[in-house]
Design a protein around this motif. Sequence first.
Motif, mmCIF file in Angstrom:
data_model
loop_
_atom_site.group_PDB
_atom_site.id
_atom_site.type_symbol
_atom_site.label_atom_id
_atom_site.label_comp_id
_atom_site.label_asym_id
_atom_site.label_seq_id
_atom_site.Cartn_x
_atom_site.Cartn_y
_atom_site.Cartn_z
ATOM 1 N N LEU A 4 11.068 67.939 -60.216
ATOM 2 C CA LEU A 4 11.942 66.992 -60.897
ATOM 3 C C LEU A 4 13.404 67.419 -60.792
ATOM 4 C CD1 LEU A 4 12.295 64.480 -62.609
ATOM 5 C CD2 LEU A 4 11.744 65.828 -64.635
ATOM 6 N N GLU A 5 13.673 68.702 -60.885
ATOM 7 C CA GLU A 5 15.049 69.201 -60.730
ATOM 8 C C GLU A 5 15.595 68.862 -59.342
ATOM 9 O OE1 GLU A 5 17.236 71.609 -63.135
ATOM 10 O OE2 GLU A 5 16.372 69.690 -63.737
ATOM 11 N N GLN A 6 14.747 68.971 -58.332
ATOM 12 C CA GLN A 6 15.182 68.623 -56.984
ATOM 13 C C GLN A 6 15.465 67.136 -56.876
ATOM 14 O OE1 GLN A 6 15.781 70.822 -54.356
ATOM 15 N NE2 GLN A 6 16.740 68.941 -53.576
ATOM 16 N N ARG A 7 14.646 66.330 -57.551
ATOM 17 C CA ARG A 7 14.856 64.869 -57.541
ATOM 18 C C ARG A 7 16.183 64.498 -58.199
ATOM 19 N NH1 ARG A 7 15.994 60.582 -56.762
ATOM 20 N NH2 ARG A 7 14.945 58.603 -57.196
ATOM 21 N N LEU A 8 16.515 65.149 -59.306
ATOM 22 C CA LEU A 8 17.790 64.881 -59.972
ATOM 23 C C LEU A 8 18.962 65.346 -59.116
ATOM 24 C CD1 LEU A 8 16.896 65.937 -63.649
ATOM 25 C CD2 LEU A 8 17.130 63.609 -62.749
ATOM 26 N N ALA A 9 18.809 66.503 -58.465
ATOM 27 C CA ALA A 9 19.879 67.006 -57.599
ATOM 28 C C ALA A 9 20.125 66.050 -56.435
ATOM 29 C CB ALA A 9 19.524 68.403 -57.088
#
Length: 454
Positions: free
Chosen positions: A159-164
């Motif tokens: 999810l952090e990668q998706r937000l980034a």
Amino acid sequence: MTQQGVRWTAEQVLALAPDATSRAAGSELGTSGPWSETGSAEEGAVWGVCKGSGSSPYRTVVDVREASSPAYSCSCPSRKFPCKHALGLLLLWSGGEVTASPGRAPDWAERWTAARRDGPSEKRVADPAGSGTGPADPEGARRRAERRAERITAGVTELEQRLADLLRSGLATAEQSGYGLWEETAARMVDAQAPGLASRVRELGAIPSSGPGWPARLLEECALLHLLDQGWLRRAQLPDALAATVRTRVGLPSTPGSPPLRDDWLVLAQYDTGDAKLTTRRIWLHGTASSRTALLLSYGAAGRAPELSLPVGTTLDAELAFHPGHPGAGRLRASLGERFAPPAPAGVRPPGMTTSEATARYGDALRDDPWLDSVPVTLDDVIPTPTGDSWQLADAEDDTALPLTPTAVARPALWRLIALSSGTPLKIFGTCGHQGFTPLTAWPPPPHPPTPLC
């Protein structure tokens, strides 16, 4: 509730669900449509065959001899415990749609129940910290909790990668991508056993193209989601209360973590929300001696009304067990324990505060729970007044006021509140948050009783 023949309520069944997703899925299976070969035995077993997505139906059996620690068996591949089929079967049974079987149970159900009667005394029980099945031993519970934590960490990292990626490409791309990409991300969070993250992702995905100012709202939600992700990854470094809040926000189930508190609980408000699958009833209480505020949740499956109902304006002499979390941060959920008397008309009203004190209380709560939408408060001596195209609650003692939330302004109950006031101050209970105040109950000057607004 531990005696054979006494059926559980839908609320008790749904309380066994490991997460909100399982509650909704189990509620959908709580009807007779997908079930066949159902039955129950005096020994305390309930069984049935459920048609699923596979070629073979799923065989489900539940030992209901003890409501506090039921045991389950299902041929489905689900890693959740209990699975949605066990929840659906129990809902069917609690609704009286599973009849007692005069003969023997099917061979597969009989073998399982016989093994439980003749085998070791340890029980298979739901693990509130994880999922899966196994004996109720501390080491097994620890391993299941570790496995679930690993899956959640993998989901959080994704999810952090998706937000980034979203911030790198620009918020405008969210409008072009559509809702499907966010729904796929939410499904990945469900697979990671983080239903709280899945819910927030779905809310985030509904923001693009939702009206003027949506990029700012999207950025705000992205920031809060990023903060929750980082809180999970660094939960070992957090204070215990904040770490418990992070676990609850991610979606781990909570159980009462303190001794029961007996008090005369004043019923402040009661209202239902839900859809075709699940009805959720929220009941707000105030302890007249302890001054604690509590929230009771009750569930109804497949369009059925929740079992628990407490009239607004009454008091209940009972014990409540509060769930873990910081009380000031709005983690006010409690479970209703022993009742010592039926609800009785209240001779008291809840203490109130000014609008300035209400906003200060919300600000203090945000320090302990940055994801908090609102806190419950009771306002003293406020008057509903128009302001531009909206409405506010003006404090009769000073020049401050609280705007009403868009939801409150859109409700027909707003006009009931205005008529109830007729320009005179009222005592009003509701929730105060970043969008304003949502009134739930109003008290006109004595001796008039409270008026629900929801």
